[in-house]
Design an enzyme around this catalytic site. Sequence first.
Site, PDB file in Angstrom:
ATOM      1  N   ASP A 225     -18.200  93.067  40.439  1.00 55.88           N
ATOM      2  CA  ASP A 225     -16.783  92.933  40.090  1.00 55.88           C
ATOM      3  C   ASP A 225     -16.379  94.209  39.348  1.00 55.88           C
ATOM      4  O   ASP A 225     -17.088  94.663  38.442  1.00 55.88           O
ATOM      5  CB  ASP A 225     -16.571  91.689  39.211  1.00 55.88           C
TER       6      ASP A 225
ATOM      7  N   HIS B 188     -14.702  83.531  47.018  1.00 55.98           N
ATOM      8  CA  HIS B 188     -15.733  84.309  46.323  1.00 55.98           C
ATOM      9  C   HIS B 188     -16.281  83.511  45.145  1.00 55.98           C
ATOM     10  O   HIS B 188     -15.557  82.740  44.516  1.00 55.98           O
ATOM     11  CB  HIS B 188     -15.220  85.666  45.852  1.00 55.98           C
TER      12      HIS B 188
ATOM     13  N   GLU C  86      -6.515  85.327  42.438  1.00 55.91           N
ATOM     14  CA  GLU C  86      -6.066  86.711  42.594  1.00 55.91           C
ATOM     15  C   GLU C  86      -6.306  87.216  44.021  1.00 55.91           C
ATOM     16  O   GLU C  86      -5.416  87.795  44.622  1.00 55.91           O
ATOM     17  CB  GLU C  86      -6.817  87.570  41.569  1.00 55.91           C
TER      18      GLU C  86
END
Length: 133
Positions: free
Chosen positions: A29, A93, A88
């Site tokens: 990330d 995920h 988002e």
Amino acid sequence: MDTVFTKIIKGEIPSYKVTEDKNFYAFLDINPLKKGHTLVIPKKQVDYVFDLDDELYKDFFLFAKRVAKAIKKAYPCVKVGMAVIGLEVPHAHIHLVPMDEMGDLQFSNPKLQFTKEEFLEIASNIASAMEIE
Ligand code: AMP
């Protein structure tokens, strides 16, 4: 339309890859809550995790389990926490985040910043930990 994560899989956007197989891809990330914060995604573009078919859903979590074990090996912590948010980026995920205390999995926490070299080293450390599984 391709999501940002599909573009990553296609190599159109760079990522700090940890590992991949036929169906899944794991990468760091870019706004990590903790060192080792990794995202695991299916290569098939599906927005909502619970829309994955059963076979892919099961394999997705098994793949995430292998990555989580490697994260814990590379970055020892009390536990690796798992979160599915997806508000988002509309591409399913799993967030895998090394945790030492409850607050470590708070997405409202300030994000850590690393240099490109540091990101590369983190991804490489987790990838190496996978190889010695
Ligand atoms: P959410 O959809 O709320 O689960 O959050 C999406 C996550 O993806 C956030 O933690 C972002 O930092 C992360 N993210 C977005 N774009 C990228 C990218 N290009 N590379 C790595 N991580 C990303």
